[in-house]
Motif scaffolding. Structure first.
Motif, short mmCIF file in Angstrom:
data_model
loop_
_atom_site.label_atom_id
_atom_site.label_comp_id
_atom_site.label_asym_id
_atom_site.label_seq_id
_atom_site.Cartn_x
_atom_site.Cartn_y
_atom_site.Cartn_z
N GLY A 108 0.78 -1.22 0.00
CA GLY A 108 0.00 0.00 0.00
C GLY A 108 0.82 1.27 0.00
N PHE A 109 2.13 1.15 -0.23
CA PHE A 109 2.97 2.34 -0.22
C PHE A 109 4.05 2.18 -1.28
N GLY A 110 4.34 3.28 -1.98
CA GLY A 110 5.38 3.24 -3.01
C GLY A 110 4.89 3.87 -4.30
N PHE A 111 5.81 4.42 -5.06
CA PHE A 111 5.52 5.04 -6.34
C PHE A 111 5.74 4.02 -7.45
N GLU A 112 4.71 3.79 -8.29
CA GLU A 112 4.85 2.86 -9.40
C GLU A 112 5.51 3.56 -10.57
N VAL A 113 6.67 3.07 -10.96
CA VAL A 113 7.42 3.66 -12.07
C VAL A 113 6.76 3.26 -13.39
N PRO A 114 6.49 4.20 -14.29
CA PRO A 114 5.91 3.82 -15.59
C PRO A 114 6.81 2.82 -16.30
N SER A 115 6.28 1.65 -16.59
CA SER A 115 7.14 0.60 -17.15
C SER A 115 6.30 -0.47 -17.82
N THR A 116 6.71 -0.85 -19.03
CA THR A 116 6.08 -1.96 -19.73
C THR A 116 6.58 -3.29 -19.18
N ARG A 117 7.87 -3.35 -18.89
CA ARG A 117 8.49 -4.48 -18.21
C ARG A 117 9.26 -3.90 -17.02
N THR A 118 10.03 -4.72 -16.31
CA THR A 118 10.76 -4.22 -15.15
C THR A 118 11.57 -2.99 -15.54
N ALA A 119 11.39 -1.89 -14.81
CA ALA A 119 12.06 -0.64 -15.15
C ALA A 119 13.56 -0.76 -14.96
N ARG A 120 14.32 -0.07 -15.81
CA ARG A 120 15.77 0.02 -15.68
C ARG A 120 16.08 1.38 -15.07
N LEU A 121 16.50 1.37 -13.81
CA LEU A 121 16.61 2.59 -13.02
C LEU A 121 18.06 2.96 -12.73
N PHE A 122 18.28 4.24 -12.49
CA PHE A 122 19.47 4.71 -11.79
C PHE A 122 19.16 6.10 -11.24
N GLY A 177 21.24 11.11 -5.03
CA GLY A 177 19.96 10.44 -4.83
C GLY A 177 18.75 11.31 -5.06
N ASN A 178 18.93 12.58 -5.40
CA ASN A 178 17.80 13.50 -5.51
C ASN A 178 17.05 13.40 -6.84
N THR A 179 17.65 12.75 -7.83
CA THR A 179 17.02 12.60 -9.14
C THR A 179 17.05 11.14 -9.55
N MET A 180 15.94 10.64 -10.05
CA MET A 180 15.85 9.27 -10.53
C MET A 180 15.56 9.26 -12.02
N TYR A 181 16.20 8.34 -12.73
CA TYR A 181 15.99 8.16 -14.17
C TYR A 181 15.51 6.73 -14.41
N SER A 182 14.65 6.58 -15.40
CA SER A 182 14.11 5.25 -15.69
C SER A 182 13.95 5.06 -17.19
N LEU A 183 14.28 3.89 -17.66
CA LEU A 183 14.01 3.47 -19.03
C LEU A 183 12.80 2.54 -19.02
N ASP A 184 11.77 2.90 -19.77
CA ASP A 184 10.62 2.02 -19.96
C ASP A 184 10.98 1.02 -21.05
N TYR A 185 11.55 -0.09 -20.63
CA TYR A 185 11.99 -1.13 -21.56
C TYR A 185 10.76 -1.79 -22.19
N GLY A 186 10.62 -1.60 -23.49
CA GLY A 186 9.44 -2.08 -24.19
C GLY A 186 8.46 -0.96 -24.51
N GLY A 187 8.56 0.14 -23.78
CA GLY A 187 7.71 1.29 -24.03
C GLY A 187 8.39 2.36 -24.84
N GLY A 188 9.73 2.30 -24.91
CA GLY A 188 10.48 3.20 -25.77
C GLY A 188 10.62 4.62 -25.26
N SER A 189 10.56 4.83 -23.94
CA SER A 189 10.71 6.17 -23.38
C SER A 189 11.67 6.16 -22.20
N ILE A 190 12.32 7.30 -21.97
CA ILE A 190 13.11 7.50 -20.77
C ILE A 190 12.50 8.63 -19.96
#
Length: 430
Positions: free
Chosen positions: A74-88, A93-106
């Motif tokens: 019941g707690f946590g932010f869901e990262v937009p992702s078609t499959r498991t997100a590729r994060l760094f 730690g103040n900025t997060m980046y994510s690749l939507d693997y299969g969705g074609g967006s960063i």
């Protein structure tokens, strides 16, 4: 003469190359040193479901001590992702980046603590990469690399016989300030002598690291039966090979090779290669099975240093398979590995070893049993402590604090408690 080709994977061609300036001085390996900020926000990532479409959730904490309890119920932010997100994340730690693997967006998110992640930018990279399934790697706080491979079978124009499979690489340098796309290149990966002999081909590149004016890319390979080229087979992996290019121009691709070990250099989701404080590159080898040992190899001045012999399996006394590792500075690293005497990477037979590359030692740490770390992505070192989120399958676990300075197998302390569940797992701390 052979000119006829058949596409295996679709790709989109882009005319032109966009050039961007990049300071090579920023790539000294200093990003690997532990952070010394006591106010750093740690992002904890959790995957719900072990299949391809697993959802990815994150939350952040500035305190990972035993007084903290972490749960994704019941707690946590869901990262937009078609499959498991590729994060760094950024170093602080103040900025997060994510690749939507299969969705074609960063994506770029501002981390405001807890489950408050504010999306501040998004870029579609499918057209630029020719696929919605590229991979990416953080180089430093300013840049990341996107990369993909398309393969084509080449047939003899006269006889129609299969000749070889060529690998076409697409690389794109990303500016993390605004997710802008700069240097974009496409080229055929040179075929090595080993691949010409076996017929193996490169099907994946990943885990790039910059040292000096070169970028080093790990490669994964597959074999093929010439009589039935549409059926792939296991690669021979009689050598270890790395793709090397000039950086930041991404020109002049060459292959660096050694026969002192055998295996892939692309890893899976864990970082494989690092540049240390001396600008030497250390990379761990993923072996195809337990017939070959796991090595950490050293590249100095663009050449494999074959005097450096670090056989992890031999040092630990068990057959090992690893998908990557974490370098924390001064030759010290932590290696998640599967004991292939007990099972494979898909089984809960994982442990963590502390390695000292400068002194040639390795010790198995007394982590919990029944760990599954195949898809573990990241861990961090802060204030001379190293942190990993470790929970046995479907059981409660902890964020463990490792004492980087200690050689003891017991140099780890359970800190913040984490709650797991069936078919879910922690994929990293960022």
């Amino acid at each position: 003469m052979f000119k006829s080709t058949r596409n295996i994977f679709s790709k989109t061609l882009i005319a032109g190359v966009l050039l961007a300036s990049f300071s090579c001085d920023e790539e000294s390996g200093s990003d690997n040193k532990p952070d010394d900020s006591s106010d750093r926000l740690f992002t904890i990532a959790f995957a719900d479901g072990s299949g391809s479409p697993s959802a990815t959730y994150v939350q952040s904490h500035s305190d990972l001590s035993a007084e903290t309890n972490i749960t994704f119920k019941g707690f946590g932010f869901e990262v937009p992702s078609t499959r498991t997100a590729r994060l760094f994340t950024s170093s602080d730690g103040n900025t997060m980046y994510s690749l939507d693997y299969g969705g074609g967006s960063i994506y770029k998110f501002e981390n405001n603590g807890g489950q408050d992640y504010l999306q501040v930018d998004k870029t579609n990279i499918e057209f630029a990469m020719g696929t919605a399934y590229p991979r990416w790697t953080r180089l430093n706080d300013d840049n990341a690399m996107l990369h993909s491979i398309a393969t084509e079978q080449v047939f003899d124009e006269t006889s129609g016989d299969y000749v070889y499979t060529k690998a076409i690489a697409r690389l794109l340098l990303v500016d993390l300030e605004d997710l802008g796309m700069s240097t974009n290149v496409e080229f055929e990966i040179p075929r090595s002598v080993a691949d010409e002999a076996t017929g193996d081909f490169v099907f994946r590149i990943d885990a790039p690291v910059v040292s000096g004016d070169k970028i080093y890319y790990g490669m994964g390979k597959r074999g093929v039966d010439p009589a039935n080229p549409d059926e792939t087979a296991d690669a021979a992996y009689n050598t270890v090979e790395t793709l090397v290019l000039d950086f930041p121009s991404l020109e002049n691709p060459t292959i660096l090779s050694t026969d002192m070990a055998g295996g892939a250099t692309n890893g899976y989701r864990t970082t494989v290669a690092y540049s240390d404080e001396k600008d030497d590159v250390y990379q761990i080898i993923t072996v195809p099975d337990n017939t070959k040992d796991t090595y950490i190899l050293k590249i100095t001045n663009g050449t494999y240093d074959e005097s450096f012999d670090f056989n992890l399996s031999e040092k630990l006394g068990v057959n090992t398979i690893s998908n990557g590792w974490f370098y924390v500075g001064d030759g010290i690293g932590y290696v998640p590995y599967a004991n292939s005497d007990l099972g494979g990477t898909s089984d809960a037979v994982w442990s963590v070893a502390r390695v000292d590359l400068y002194n040639g030692s390795a010790v198995k740490l007394n982590t919990p049993e029944n760990l599954w770390l195949q898809q573990y992505q990241n861990s961090v070192a802060v204030d001379d402590k190293f942190y990993m989120a470790l929970a046995p399958l479907a059981e409660e676990g902890f964020i463990y604090e490792f004492d980087i300075s200690s050689e003891s197998a017991d140099a780890l302390t359970p800190a913040a408690a984490i709650v797991s569940a069936a078919d879910s797992y922690y994929i990293g701390i960022y």
